[in-house]
Motif scaffolding. Sequence first.
Motif, PDB file in Angstrom:
ATOM      1  N   GLU A 133      32.227   9.600  -8.362  1.00 22.57           N
ATOM      2  CA  GLU A 133      30.823   9.830  -8.709  1.00 22.57           C
ATOM      3  C   GLU A 133      30.053   8.514  -8.729  1.00 22.57           C
ATOM      4  O   GLU A 133      28.910   8.429  -8.296  1.00 22.57           O
ATOM      5  N   SER A 152      45.494   9.923 -13.646  1.00 16.01           N
ATOM      6  CA  SER A 152      44.288   9.104 -13.777  1.00 16.01           C
ATOM      7  C   SER A 152      43.544   9.483 -15.057  1.00 16.01           C
ATOM      8  O   SER A 152      43.491  10.644 -15.449  1.00 16.01           O
ATOM      9  N   GLY A 153      42.995   8.474 -15.724  1.00 13.28           N
ATOM     10  CA  GLY A 153      42.254   8.722 -16.955  1.00 13.28           C
ATOM     11  C   GLY A 153      40.924   9.395 -16.681  1.00 13.28           C
ATOM     12  O   GLY A 153      40.507   9.567 -15.540  1.00 13.28           O
ATOM     13  N   ASP A 158      36.882   9.229 -17.725  1.00 15.39           N
ATOM     14  CA  ASP A 158      35.810   8.504 -18.398  1.00 15.39           C
ATOM     15  C   ASP A 158      34.827   9.533 -18.950  1.00 15.39           C
ATOM     16  O   ASP A 158      34.174  10.241 -18.190  1.00 15.39           O
ATOM     17  N   GLN A 195      38.492  20.098 -11.749  1.00 15.47           N
ATOM     18  CA  GLN A 195      38.930  18.935 -10.975  1.00 15.47           C
ATOM     19  C   GLN A 195      40.450  18.898 -10.871  1.00 15.47           C
ATOM     20  O   GLN A 195      41.003  18.550  -9.824  1.00 15.47           O
ATOM     21  N   ARG A 238      33.413  14.794  -1.481  1.00  9.71           N
ATOM     22  CA  ARG A 238      32.250  14.800  -2.372  1.00  9.71           C
ATOM     23  C   ARG A 238      30.944  14.678  -1.577  1.00  9.71           C
ATOM     24  O   ARG A 238      29.969  15.373  -1.865  1.00  9.71           O
ATOM     25  N   ARG A 294      44.651  20.293  -3.422  1.00 13.75           N
ATOM     26  CA  ARG A 294      44.796  19.263  -2.382  1.00 13.75           C
ATOM     27  C   ARG A 294      46.253  18.900  -2.172  1.00 13.75           C
ATOM     28  O   ARG A 294      46.696  18.626  -1.060  1.00 13.75           O
ATOM     29  N   ARG A 337      38.661  11.659  -1.018  1.00 11.54           N
ATOM     30  CA  ARG A 337      37.866  12.309  -2.067  1.00 11.54           C
ATOM     31  C   ARG A 337      36.373  12.051  -1.863  1.00 11.54           C
ATOM     32  O   ARG A 337      35.537  12.924  -2.109  1.00 11.54           O
ATOM     33  N   GLY A 364      31.106   9.368 -17.876  1.00 12.17           N
ATOM     34  CA  GLY A 364      30.910   9.762 -16.486  1.00 12.17           C
ATOM     35  C   GLY A 364      31.087  11.255 -16.282  1.00 12.17           C
ATOM     36  O   GLY A 364      30.326  11.887 -15.547  1.00 12.17           O
ATOM     37  N   LEU A 365      32.104  11.822 -16.953  1.00  8.99           N
ATOM     38  CA  LEU A 365      32.352  13.267 -16.817  1.00  8.99           C
ATOM     39  C   LEU A 365      31.153  14.050 -17.339  1.00  8.99           C
ATOM     40  O   LEU A 365      30.670  14.986 -16.697  1.00  8.99           O
ATOM     41  N   MET A 409      39.571   8.362 -11.740  1.00  2.00           N
ATOM     42  CA  MET A 409      39.311   8.617 -10.327  1.00  2.00           C
ATOM     43  C   MET A 409      38.070   9.476 -10.063  1.00  2.00           C
ATOM     44  O   MET A 409      37.208   9.104  -9.272  1.00  2.00           O
ATOM     45  N   ASP A 410      37.977  10.615 -10.740  1.00  3.69           N
ATOM     46  CA  ASP A 410      36.851  11.511 -10.443  1.00  3.69           C
ATOM     47  C   ASP A 410      35.514  10.843 -10.773  1.00  3.69           C
ATOM     48  O   ASP A 410      34.534  11.006 -10.053  1.00  3.69           O
ATOM     49  N   GLN A 411      35.501  10.086 -11.877  1.00  3.75           N
ATOM     50  CA  GLN A 411      34.259   9.423 -12.263  1.00  3.75           C
ATOM     51  C   GLN A 411      33.966   8.240 -11.336  1.00  3.75           C
ATOM     52  O   GLN A 411      32.808   7.925 -11.073  1.00  3.75           O
ATOM     53  N   ASN A 415      32.518   1.047 -15.236  1.00  2.58           N
ATOM     54  CA  ASN A 415      32.693   2.497 -15.214  1.00  2.58           C
ATOM     55  C   ASN A 415      31.370   3.252 -15.195  1.00  2.58           C
ATOM     56  O   ASN A 415      31.252   4.342 -15.755  1.00  2.58           O
ATOM     57  N   ARG A 436      43.199  16.948 -19.530  1.00  5.68           N
ATOM     58  CA  ARG A 436      43.750  16.793 -18.184  1.00  5.68           C
ATOM     59  C   ARG A 436      45.271  16.939 -18.199  1.00  5.68           C
ATOM     60  O   ARG A 436      45.838  17.650 -17.363  1.00  5.68           O
TER      61      ARG A 436
END
Lengths: 517, 337
Positions: A277, B36-37, B39, B257, A314, B264, A310, B42-43, A272-274, A443, B222
Amino acid sequence: MSFLEYAPAPESKSILHLKKDYGLFIDGDFRDGHGTPFTTISPADESPIARIANANTADVDTAVAAARRAYDKTWSRMSGADRGKYLFRIARLVQERSRELAVAESLDNGKPIKESRDVDVPLVAAWFFYYAGWADKLDHAGLGPSPRALGVAAQVIPWNFPLLMLAWKIAPALAAGNTVVLKPAETTPLSALVFAEILQQADLPAGVVNIITGAGDTGSALVNHPDVDKVAFTGSTAVGRAIARSTAGTGKKITLELGGKAANIVFDDAPMDQAIEGIVNGIFFNQGHVCCAGSRLLVQENIHDEVIDRLKQRLSTLRMGDPLDKNTDIGAINSKAQLERIRALSEVGEQEGATRWSADCEIPAKGFWFAPTIFTNVETSHRIAREEIFGPVLSVLTFRTPAEAIAKANNTPYGLSAGIWSDKGSRILGVADRLKAGVVWANTFNRFDPASPFGGYKESGYGREGGRHGLGAYLQSGWSDALPASRSPRPSRAIRPSTKAKPAEKAVRAASKGAAS
Amino acid sequence: MTIEQSVALAPAARAIQLIGTDLTEKSLKLHLDGLSGVDAVGLEARAAGLATRSIKTTSKAWALDTIIRLIDLTTLEGADTPGKVQSLVAKAMNPDPSDPTTPRVAAVCVYGDMVADAVAALGSAHAAGGPTGINVAAVATAFPSGRASLAVKLADTRDAVAAGADEIDMVIDRGAFLSGRYGVVFEQIVAVKEACRRDDGSMAHLKVILETGELNTYDNVRKASWLAILAGADFIKTSTGKVQPAATLPVTLLMLQVVNDWNRLTGEKIGVKPAGGIRSSKDAIRYLVTVAETVGEEWLHPHLFRFGASSLLNDVLLQRQKLKTGHYSGPDYVTID
């Protein structure tokens, strides 16, 4: 005080040795143009930067003639290894002068310095390094032994990545042995002219690369010039269509990289976070002035609200303002005309019933600015879901199943790029196989590499740039001619009979055209 | 396996509220596996992007002072003595003798048996959890490995609290976590949290060290972050400093995060403490940027963010002097502790 209001950290303009006037770069020198000069401005504050020469048809003739001469006398006779040396030299000079190029780019285009510094200019160097390596290995380009260059390439590039598009065009053309006449966009000529200085510094033989500035009529005169063998264009689908029409039947080889309305598909098992982004990077990178931008967000219905929530959080942290400030995330819209187009389409979006949300940004008083905007409740029939906005505007649609996601993603006249977000490898591969897009990112989004071919399906154009495929776009098979191009330059078109090409050559061209379409 | 006693324990309230009263190993696992996984590419790209922020002039001055206020000045050596702890405390109270406007650090962090020495050395400067002064933090639960029975870990914790520790930095049982026994990890955190309770009913702050260098994957980090928060952690902390890699910017971003997600979901604010390997002001400023842009500036306070560091302080002091005087001095112009 608020820490997040970071103190100004502007990149200094002093590194850029701006001239008041820039001429046309023809035959190794800057010279006056014969059209009426125009002024290029900074879109961030509308201040003038420099006066730019305007090439009329006579100047186009001169430039093409210079390129033809350089092709016949120098470049086509030079060994691949020697051509490679020039390209390596250019690549190193781009690296050496990277800060200067980044400042020129951000000043003239409006994109944040962190993007021109960290993305555009490094990729420009990478492109020249990559194709420098190809110059003496053309036998392996996939066209059989001793492939030949095409001749003179006419290249017209857009304003969104002025220097990067220049590199995408010039590097493979030169590696393959062609000479070039390139026209940068009217609103962003500056970095190409600084690049011309680099060509002088690199001692590139005169006429191998000619850079002429001007507006649409200059570009039209260039691509329609009878002594041009190859046309490469990046820009709007409308202009691409006009070029395809006017070059049809002339025997010119053509590559078009046009618009897009890419789907960025987010499945409910996405990281989700990525993914957030990636959505931001997909549409707000370079103010959304990206032909492959992920402008249609397809999000699985069960996570729609969370994603939007989200995303808004952001977007609220994005910093809009001075493109030369190192902390700026969102720069200026490149021109007034483009800003008006973005505004008009956004208004259409609201009229059609979509819900508009814009980040709360302070809009500077001068210059062209548009706050990052997302539209929810967008239906596939809405214009903002179908037309390319080419700005920081995201249209959000939902889907329920992978099949629906694929159907909606492909339901566009374009087909340049797409994105998939999922933690499940098999799903990524399965969906990617069924997307009709030239580039599919998994991704990630908006990642470029010189080794990877780039190009579109359908109205997004034809031909590929980058990689071996991009090289092939500037080559023809050596089979149709007994002698390799390096020892037997083709006679100038100007002294040829009006049929232009030898019959055998024409047949090859026709075949390759057929295969491409 | 049912986690029986934890249902009755107040610190597990978060887990009960979120997952339900039938808190089992299975329900816990289902919850954590449903997250959620992450990546990795990306991180790390996002962390690298945040690291390019350019913090200058007034922003830099504020950042340097803030870093000092957020430091847990640490000594965790087998060779620690009362004298060494005294020296550390003196440094904590007066980081830069040449500049009385220099802020104090948030806490000193020592082994459990050194707590009494630290408290004594602090004297009236001991914050004891209050708004002013300096806290005493103690590592506990068979730090750094955590390889001891629960009884030993609890005794370790109670000892430190009784000696006057305001904050307990515990380690999770990484072995249990990696073998999938989330219930064991959960129960131990709940029990240690309970051991943080003082006689008057108040509680020492609990920082839960995940030892991210041993968890190895971002997905694990996480899950462990969620597990620690569910079990009652006030802070989640990256590392002991004894395992490489210790704190990294991507790992800290990921933990922030999680903290953001928790906020939240519940409105509750959990602290984050990167520890180990942050030695330069430049590095530390990148963490401040990451905090501010991920969870918000309100986290840039000692009750929600800390740096676990020993050598960082002196680099910050050098940078601070440079900003004031316009020139660099040298390592001999800041004091060693």
